[in-house]
Scaffold this motif. Structure first.
Motif, PDB file in Angstrom:
ATOM      1  N   LYS A 171      47.450  53.833  54.740  1.00 35.16           N
ATOM      2  CA  LYS A 171      48.046  52.587  54.264  1.00 35.16           C
ATOM      3  C   LYS A 171      47.141  51.394  54.552  1.00 35.16           C
ATOM      4  CE  LYS A 171      52.875  54.061  54.551  1.00 35.16           C
ATOM      5  NZ  LYS A 171      54.207  53.813  55.152  1.00 35.16           N
ATOM      6  N   ARG A 172      46.549  51.386  55.718  1.00 37.88           N
ATOM      7  CA  ARG A 172      45.662  50.267  56.061  1.00 37.88           C
ATOM      8  C   ARG A 172      44.380  50.301  55.233  1.00 37.88           C
ATOM      9  NH1 ARG A 172      45.436  50.790  62.443  1.00 37.88           N
ATOM     10  NH2 ARG A 172      43.712  49.316  62.182  1.00 37.88           N
ATOM     11  N   ARG A 173      43.894  51.490  54.916  1.00 40.62           N
ATOM     12  CA  ARG A 173      42.707  51.581  54.063  1.00 40.62           C
ATOM     13  C   ARG A 173      43.010  51.032  52.662  1.00 40.62           C
ATOM     14  NH1 ARG A 173      38.549  54.811  55.917  1.00 40.62           N
ATOM     15  NH2 ARG A 173      37.762  55.132  53.817  1.00 40.62           N
ATOM     16  N   LEU A 174      44.162  51.424  52.123  1.00 35.63           N
ATOM     17  CA  LEU A 174      44.526  50.922  50.797  1.00 35.63           C
ATOM     18  C   LEU A 174      44.755  49.419  50.830  1.00 35.63           C
ATOM     19  CD1 LEU A 174      46.912  53.743  49.518  1.00 35.63           C
ATOM     20  CD2 LEU A 174      44.458  53.456  49.122  1.00 35.63           C
ATOM     21  N   ALA A 175      45.283  48.919  51.952  1.00 41.67           N
ATOM     22  CA  ALA A 175      45.475  47.471  52.076  1.00 41.67           C
ATOM     23  C   ALA A 175      44.130  46.745  52.062  1.00 41.67           C
ATOM     24  CB  ALA A 175      46.245  47.148  53.357  1.00 41.67           C
ATOM     25  N   VAL A 176      43.113  47.345  52.690  1.00 41.52           N
ATOM     26  CA  VAL A 176      41.767  46.745  52.649  1.00 41.52           C
ATOM     27  C   VAL A 176      41.244  46.730  51.215  1.00 41.52           C
ATOM     28  CG1 VAL A 176      39.366  47.038  53.380  1.00 41.52           C
ATOM     29  CG2 VAL A 176      41.220  47.345  55.031  1.00 41.52           C
ATOM     30  N   LEU A 177      41.440  47.830  50.484  1.00 40.19           N
ATOM     31  CA  LEU A 177      40.977  47.880  49.095  1.00 40.19           C
ATOM     32  C   LEU A 177      41.711  46.854  48.241  1.00 40.19           C
ATOM     33  CD1 LEU A 177      40.724  51.743  48.560  1.00 40.19           C
ATOM     34  CD2 LEU A 177      38.929  50.158  49.224  1.00 40.19           C
ATOM     35  N   ASP A 178      42.998  46.668  48.481  1.00 41.20           N
ATOM     36  CA  ASP A 178      43.762  45.661  47.730  1.00 41.20           C
ATOM     37  C   ASP A 178      43.279  44.251  48.042  1.00 41.20           C
ATOM     38  OD1 ASP A 178      45.386  47.408  46.348  1.00 41.20           O
ATOM     39  OD2 ASP A 178      46.915  47.466  47.903  1.00 41.20           O
ATOM     40  N   ARG A 179      43.004  44.016  49.309  1.00 43.79           N
ATOM     41  CA  ARG A 179      42.686  42.658  49.757  1.00 43.79           C
ATOM     42  C   ARG A 179      41.220  42.291  49.546  1.00 43.79           C
ATOM     43  NH1 ARG A 179      44.139  43.550  54.458  1.00 43.79           N
ATOM     44  NH2 ARG A 179      42.143  43.741  55.517  1.00 43.79           N
ATOM     45  N   GLU A 180      40.334  43.269  49.741  1.00 47.12           N
ATOM     46  CA  GLU A 180      38.895  42.975  49.734  1.00 47.12           C
ATOM     47  C   GLU A 180      38.161  43.715  48.619  1.00 47.12           C
ATOM     48  OE1 GLU A 180      37.609  40.817  51.659  1.00 47.12           O
ATOM     49  OE2 GLU A 180      39.104  40.538  53.241  1.00 47.12           O
ATOM     50  N   TRP A 181      38.828  43.959  47.480  1.00 43.45           N
ATOM     51  CA  TRP A 181      38.213  44.766  46.418  1.00 43.45           C
ATOM     52  C   TRP A 181      36.908  44.160  45.910  1.00 43.45           C
ATOM     53  CZ3 TRP A 181      37.594  42.221  41.824  1.00 43.45           C
ATOM     54  CH2 TRP A 181      38.381  41.081  41.626  1.00 43.45           C
ATOM     55  N   GLN A 182      36.774  42.849  45.977  1.00 45.38           N
ATOM     56  CA  GLN A 182      35.554  42.223  45.480  1.00 45.38           C
ATOM     57  C   GLN A 182      34.338  42.575  46.329  1.00 45.38           C
ATOM     58  OE1 GLN A 182      37.590  38.346  45.600  1.00 45.38           O
ATOM     59  NE2 GLN A 182      36.822  37.997  43.543  1.00 45.38           N
ATOM     60  N   ARG A 183      34.559  42.793  47.652  1.00 42.54           N
ATOM     61  CA  ARG A 183      33.434  43.030  48.559  1.00 42.54           C
ATOM     62  C   ARG A 183      33.281  44.489  48.976  1.00 42.54           C
ATOM     63  NH1 ARG A 183      33.767  38.684  53.295  1.00 42.54           N
ATOM     64  NH2 ARG A 183      35.900  39.475  53.452  1.00 42.54           N
ATOM     65  N   LEU A 238      38.641  55.751  42.730  1.00 40.47           N
ATOM     66  CA  LEU A 238      39.499  55.543  41.558  1.00 40.47           C
ATOM     67  C   LEU A 238      40.508  54.436  41.825  1.00 40.47           C
ATOM     68  CD1 LEU A 238      40.172  59.242  40.455  1.00 40.47           C
ATOM     69  CD2 LEU A 238      38.555  57.609  39.475  1.00 40.47           C
ATOM     70  N   TYR A 239      41.076  54.423  43.031  1.00 48.56           N
ATOM     71  CA  TYR A 239      42.045  53.371  43.365  1.00 48.56           C
ATOM     72  C   TYR A 239      41.361  52.006  43.357  1.00 48.56           C
ATOM     73  CZ  TYR A 239      45.686  50.873  45.920  1.00 48.56           C
ATOM     74  OH  TYR A 239      46.656  49.981  46.285  1.00 48.56           O
ATOM     75  N   TRP A 240      40.190  51.941  43.997  1.00 45.60           N
ATOM     76  CA  TRP A 240      39.443  50.673  44.020  1.00 45.60           C
ATOM     77  C   TRP A 240      39.083  50.227  42.610  1.00 45.60           C
ATOM     78  CZ3 TRP A 240      34.365  50.360  42.252  1.00 45.60           C
ATOM     79  CH2 TRP A 240      33.757  49.120  42.389  1.00 45.60           C
ATOM     80  N   ALA A 241      38.648  51.151  41.758  1.00 47.45           N
ATOM     81  CA  ALA A 241      38.264  50.801  40.396  1.00 47.45           C
ATOM     82  C   ALA A 241      39.457  50.258  39.610  1.00 47.45           C
ATOM     83  CB  ALA A 241      37.679  52.022  39.683  1.00 47.45           C
ATOM     84  N   THR A 242      40.636  50.808  39.858  1.00 47.98           N
ATOM     85  CA  THR A 242      41.834  50.314  39.176  1.00 47.98           C
ATOM     86  C   THR A 242      42.145  48.883  39.600  1.00 47.98           C
ATOM     87  OG1 THR A 242      42.718  52.564  39.088  1.00 47.98           O
ATOM     88  CG2 THR A 242      44.281  50.755  38.765  1.00 47.98           C
ATOM     89  N   ILE A 243      42.103  48.627  40.901  1.00 49.47           N
ATOM     90  CA  ILE A 243      42.371  47.277  41.396  1.00 49.47           C
ATOM     91  C   ILE A 243      41.333  46.295  40.860  1.00 49.47           C
ATOM     92  CG2 ILE A 243      42.578  45.863  43.469  1.00 49.47           C
ATOM     93  CD1 ILE A 243      44.863  47.816  43.052  1.00 49.47           C
ATOM     94  N   ALA A 244      40.065  46.701  40.891  1.00 50.12           N
ATOM     95  CA  ALA A 244      39.005  45.810  40.416  1.00 50.12           C
ATOM     96  C   ALA A 244      39.140  45.543  38.923  1.00 50.12           C
ATOM     97  CB  ALA A 244      37.641  46.427  40.731  1.00 50.12           C
ATOM     98  N   GLY A 245      39.441  46.584  38.135  1.00 47.68           N
ATOM     99  CA  GLY A 245      39.588  46.390  36.696  1.00 47.68           C
ATOM    100  C   GLY A 245      40.709  45.422  36.353  1.00 47.68           C
ATOM    101  N   ARG A 246      41.761  45.442  37.124  1.00 44.32           N
ATOM    102  CA  ARG A 246      42.875  44.536  36.857  1.00 44.32           C
ATOM    103  C   ARG A 246      42.530  43.091  37.189  1.00 44.32           C
ATOM    104  NH1 ARG A 246      47.468  48.032  40.090  1.00 44.32           N
ATOM    105  NH2 ARG A 246      47.729  49.720  38.566  1.00 44.32           N
ATOM    106  N   ASN A 247      41.732  42.888  38.213  1.00 46.18           N
ATOM    107  CA  ASN A 247      41.590  41.543  38.769  1.00 46.18           C
ATOM    108  C   ASN A 247      40.233  40.888  38.575  1.00 46.18           C
ATOM    109  OD1 ASN A 247      44.254  41.292  40.408  1.00 46.18           O
ATOM    110  ND2 ASN A 247      43.438  43.276  41.033  1.00 46.18           N
ATOM    111  N   VAL A 248      39.226  41.633  38.135  1.00 44.46           N
ATOM    112  CA  VAL A 248      37.892  41.048  38.031  1.00 44.46           C
ATOM    113  C   VAL A 248      37.892  39.891  37.032  1.00 44.46           C
ATOM    114  CG1 VAL A 248      37.125  42.638  36.213  1.00 44.46           C
ATOM    115  CG2 VAL A 248      35.447  41.595  37.749  1.00 44.46           C
ATOM    116  N   ARG A 249      37.164  38.835  37.376  1.00 46.20           N
ATOM    117  CA  ARG A 249      37.050  37.677  36.487  1.00 46.20           C
ATOM    118  C   ARG A 249      35.827  37.822  35.592  1.00 46.20           C
ATOM    119  NH1 ARG A 249      38.049  34.957  41.414  1.00 46.20           N
ATOM    120  NH2 ARG A 249      35.873  34.284  41.454  1.00 46.20           N
TER     121      ARG A 249
END
Length: 813
Positions: free
Chosen positions: A541-553, A565-576
């Motif tokens: 849970k804490r690892r996924l929280a880091v990916l949610d919070r710090e996906w840019q870095r 795959l999880y990181w790529a999904t979060i990044a695809g949704r939020n990247v500017r």
């Protein structure tokens, strides 16, 4: 009269009488019972701690005692001394040194415990309750544990004490991190115990000298005295004796039991051996204060010997307050595998570890690493044994660094000279096995290199404590861990992040909290933070929280496939849109696998709020070979999702181009179905193209739509023949807009679509009928807005000018 003399002497209740009694007791006990601006009726009210001390003091005075009894001192003297020290503003030592807040908290916590203890009757039972351990008189080594580099295993801890534990209610502990000023806190207790005999125990002979030096600097040198044995008396009032645990374990029964009322146990976690703990329980009458820096490492064993906690200052809080230097971390992937090295007694077996690590190539690489990253920055290097330390020192000197190795074999005079040269700056790197892990402090030490990894959290914490002291030229301490950059806390090797249970590793960034105020403003950083980070906590849970919070870095190269795959999904949704170039690098430079790239483009095309970015992601996704299921999802997305309503034509054009370029892996029948499904979703645009190129298109389509039965089938045949006679683009547009109502009509239309050309040719023809996306940049949009604004301003100015030129109508008579 006889009965009256047998009653205890009590203080009078009148304020003047209380004040007079307090002055009398103060002259007898040496500690004040009243402080300035205090109301005797309040602070000396019945049943208060000070009132009990006063009543018992008057009782002893009335009994003719020229000085306080041992029992009275144990129960009240330290309490009164702590109240005296804490009543000052601010509290100070004899030398004038002001105590800091966390040191005051330790004294205040002890005072609270002693006040509460006055409600309980004293339980003194003498020092002869336990049986002396004859084995304690073995080899006369006054410095048990000095040469810990001679063995890798830690000292075995005793089992939990079972049975009667005399004096347990008088043994307290407080926990402050290394370098936070525990020695000054100990000096505060010595100041409070100015009427008591004080015995200070530490685990090394080197620390005995250090305590003498520091307490002398704080004004307590006149109280120093050698150990007071049975049959002897103190040569000076309130003596202070400093000895090692090893000496105490052998000679506790030889000490004069009336000479010491307070025992301060430095580094209390080292007092847990069977002999030492038995000696503490046997010499049970004094008050014990155990000082430790362990962060819940062996808390059960420490609390077993020192049950009562008076104050705890976690390492994070100490860093946040600016009491210790912050810590930065650099992880270096290990060049040698230590998986085969066994763990004995809580740590890696020293000889096996040295056999793996002590090689010329590895030693040279370590020396080059230190020189290239830190040059002449003062540091400490921990080696796997004495020989490894000397071999490393030779390689460090070979690359131009001023380095020396020290060990338990180093003669005391030479060791003192080497440490002094380090303090003067003549030596910048000290290399040792375990000699400098505890008890040695140098504020200028900045780098801690763990060339010999450890599996012991206690050893690791003691090592990093050497670089946590503040220094004007130290912005932060730097810890070098030889572990993989993405290693989690489950690894056998202890790292700074596993010690502090940190969620992620960011190279060069602070691992401890930043101080609330900038303490070292002029100091330059020796290690700058990297732009990337990676989660290292083993908690999912804490690892996924880091990916949610710090996906840019997040650097995806250190993630497993599922996390990528999880990181790529979060990044695809939020990247500017302006971040797309940086994210492209993470994929083109091989940091993420192909699956993560595909997931990123899919998520970006489906859920990103930026329209241009969705179009770019869709084009990039179909520019590579794509499987049947993924392409079907994209067709459904573009033709049905509300987010694609305004960009549906451009999205269909992109998908048709992919079909035309044979990027989709699927049977011909499925490809044809997708082609005409995409074409139907843009039927209005296809209809306009057909009508523009072929004037009869509208009539034929209208006749087909408005007829039924055999007339409908005849109109379908006419439309099919006309479509096959036109260029492929026009024919494809005409057939895309046609819709049959009978099986015969649909067969005619489907047959014409097949005769129109191959799937690739038809897809390209349909794509040519659709307009290309407008290539507009942000700058051009800004220019258009600027022109529109100028035009509006010009129109407003023209209207105002016309209004001013128009004469006002004449007023009616």
């Amino acid at each position: 009269m006889q009965e009256a003399t047998e009653q205890p002497t009590l203080a009078p209740e009148a304020p003047d009488g209380l004040a007079a009694a307090a002055l009398q007791a103060e002259a007898w006990a040496g500690e004040p019972f009243l402080h300035p601006d205090e109301d005797p009726a309040v602070v000396l009210a019945p049943d208060t701690a000070r009132r009990r001390a006063l009543d018992d003091a008057l009782a002893e005075i009335g009994g003719g005692a020229p000085e306080p009894s041992y029992e009275w001192k144990i129960r009240y003297a330290l309490m009164l001394g702590l109240e005296r020290v804490l009543s000052q503003s601010p509290p100070r030592l004899e030398s004038g040194t002001e105590l800091r807040r966390h040191q005051i908290d330790a004294l205040a916590g002890m005072l609270t415990e002693l006040i509460a203890a006055t409600q309980v009757e004293p339980e003194l039972n003498g020092n002869g309750a336990a049986v002396e351990d004859e084995a304690a008189a073995e080899a006369d080594d006054e410095d048990e544990g000095v040469h810990l580099e001679e063995r890798a295993e830690e000292l075995p801890l005793p089992l939990e004490h079972v049975g009667k534990d005399p004096g347990a209610n008088r043994r307290y502990r407080f926990r402050h991190p290394t370098a936070s000023g525990k020695t000054i806190a100990a000096a505060g207790f010595v100041e409070a115990a100015r009427t008591l005999g004080v015995l200070i125990l530490t685990h090394r002979r080197l620390l005995v000298s250090q305590f003498h030096r520091e307490l002398k600097a704080e004004g307590y040198g006149a109280r120093f005295e050698d150990a007071i044995l049975r049959g002897a008396s103190a040569q000076r009032p309130s003596p202070v004796t400093v000895q090692t645990y090893a000496w105490f374990a052998r000679h506790w029964n030889d000490l004069n039991p009336a000479a010491y009322q307070l025992v301060i146990a430095d580094e209390a976690h080292t007092a847990l051996g069977e002999k030492t703990s038995n000696a503490i329980r046997s010499f049970s009458d004094p008050i014990y204060i155990g000082m430790t820096a362990t962060e819940q490492l062996i808390a059960k064993q420490v609390s077993d010997v020192f049950p009562a906690s008076i104050d705890e200052l976690p390492l994070g809080d100490a860093a946040r307050r600016g009491l210790i230097a912050p810590l930065r971390c650099l992880r270096v992937p290990p060049a040698a595998a230590i998986s085969s090295v066994p763990i004995v007694g809580g740590d890696f077996e020293e000889r096996a570890l040295a056999a793996v690590l002590d090689h010329t190539a590895l030693n040279q690489a370590a020396a080059s690493l230190y020189r290239d990253r830190f040059e002449n920055t003062p540091g400490i290097v921990y080696a796997a044994g004495v020989e490894h330390a000397y071999n490393l020192a030779k390689e460090f000197r070979a690359v131009g660094l001023r380095a020396e190795a020290v060990s338990g074999r180093t003669p005391p005079v030479q060791l003192a000279e080497t440490l002094a040269a380090y303090e003067r700056g003549e030596i910048n790197v000290l290399i040792n096995a375990m000699l400098l892990a505890e008890g040695w402090n140098s504020p200028r030490a900045t780098v801690c290199m763990h060339l010999a990894p450890t599996a012991s959290r206690r050893v690791y914490q003691q090592r990093i404590g050497r670089i946590m002291r503040m220094h004007p030229r130290k912005e932060a301490g730097v810890v070098i861990d030889f572990v993989p950059k993405g290693a989690t806390h489950n690894e056998r090797v202890v790292s700074l992040h596993s010690l502090l249970d940190a969620d992620f590793y960011r190279e060069g960034a602070r691992v401890t909290p930043a101080p609330r105020r900038r303490v070292q403003r002029r100091a330059r950083r020796k290690l700058s933070p990297a732009p990337w980070l990676v989660p290292v906590t083993p908690d999912v849970k804490r690892r996924l929280a880091v990916l949610d919070r710090e996906w840019q870095r997040v650097d995806p190269r250190f993630l497993d496939d599922d996390e990528q795959l999880y990181w790529a999904t979060i990044a695809g949704r939020n990247v500017r849109f302006d971040e797309r170039v940086e994210f492209v690098k993470k994929f083109t430079e091989g940091k993420a696998n192909r699956g993560a790239l595909e997931q990123f483009l899919n998520a970006c095309a489906a859920e990103n709020p930026n329209r241009r970015l969705r179009l770019i992601a869709l084009a990039d996704r179909v520019s590579m070979n794509i499987d049947r299921a993924s392409y079907d999802d994209l067709v459904t997305l573009v033709t049905q999702a509300p987010t694609w309503e305004k960009d549906r034509v451009q999205g269909v054009r992109t998908l048709l181009r992919a079909l035309g370029e044979s990027k989709v892996d699927a049977p011909e029948q499925i490809l044809a179905r997708w082609t005409w499904r995409l074409a139907r979703s843009t039927r209005k645009v296809q209809d306009r193209r057909a009508s523009a190129e072929f004037p009869e298109a509208k009539r034929l389509l209208g006749a087909l739509a408005n007829s039924r039965g055999h007339r409908h089938e005849e109109n379908a045949a006419k439309l099919v023949n006309a479509a096959l006679d036109q260029p492929r683009e026009v024919g494809a547009a005409l057939l895309a807009s046609a819709e049959g109502y009978t099986p015969r009509a649909n067969q005619l239309i489907d047959a014409a679509r097949e005769r129109l050309g191959s799937i690739q040719e038809v897809a390209n023809a349909l794509a040519d009928n659709l307009p290309a996306p407008k290539a507009t940049s942000g700058r051009s949009r800004r220019r258009r807005r600027k022109r529109k604004k100028k035009s509006q301003q010009a129109q407003q100015a023209q209207v105002q000018a016309q209004a001013q030129e128009t004469p006002a109508p004449a007023a009616e008579a």
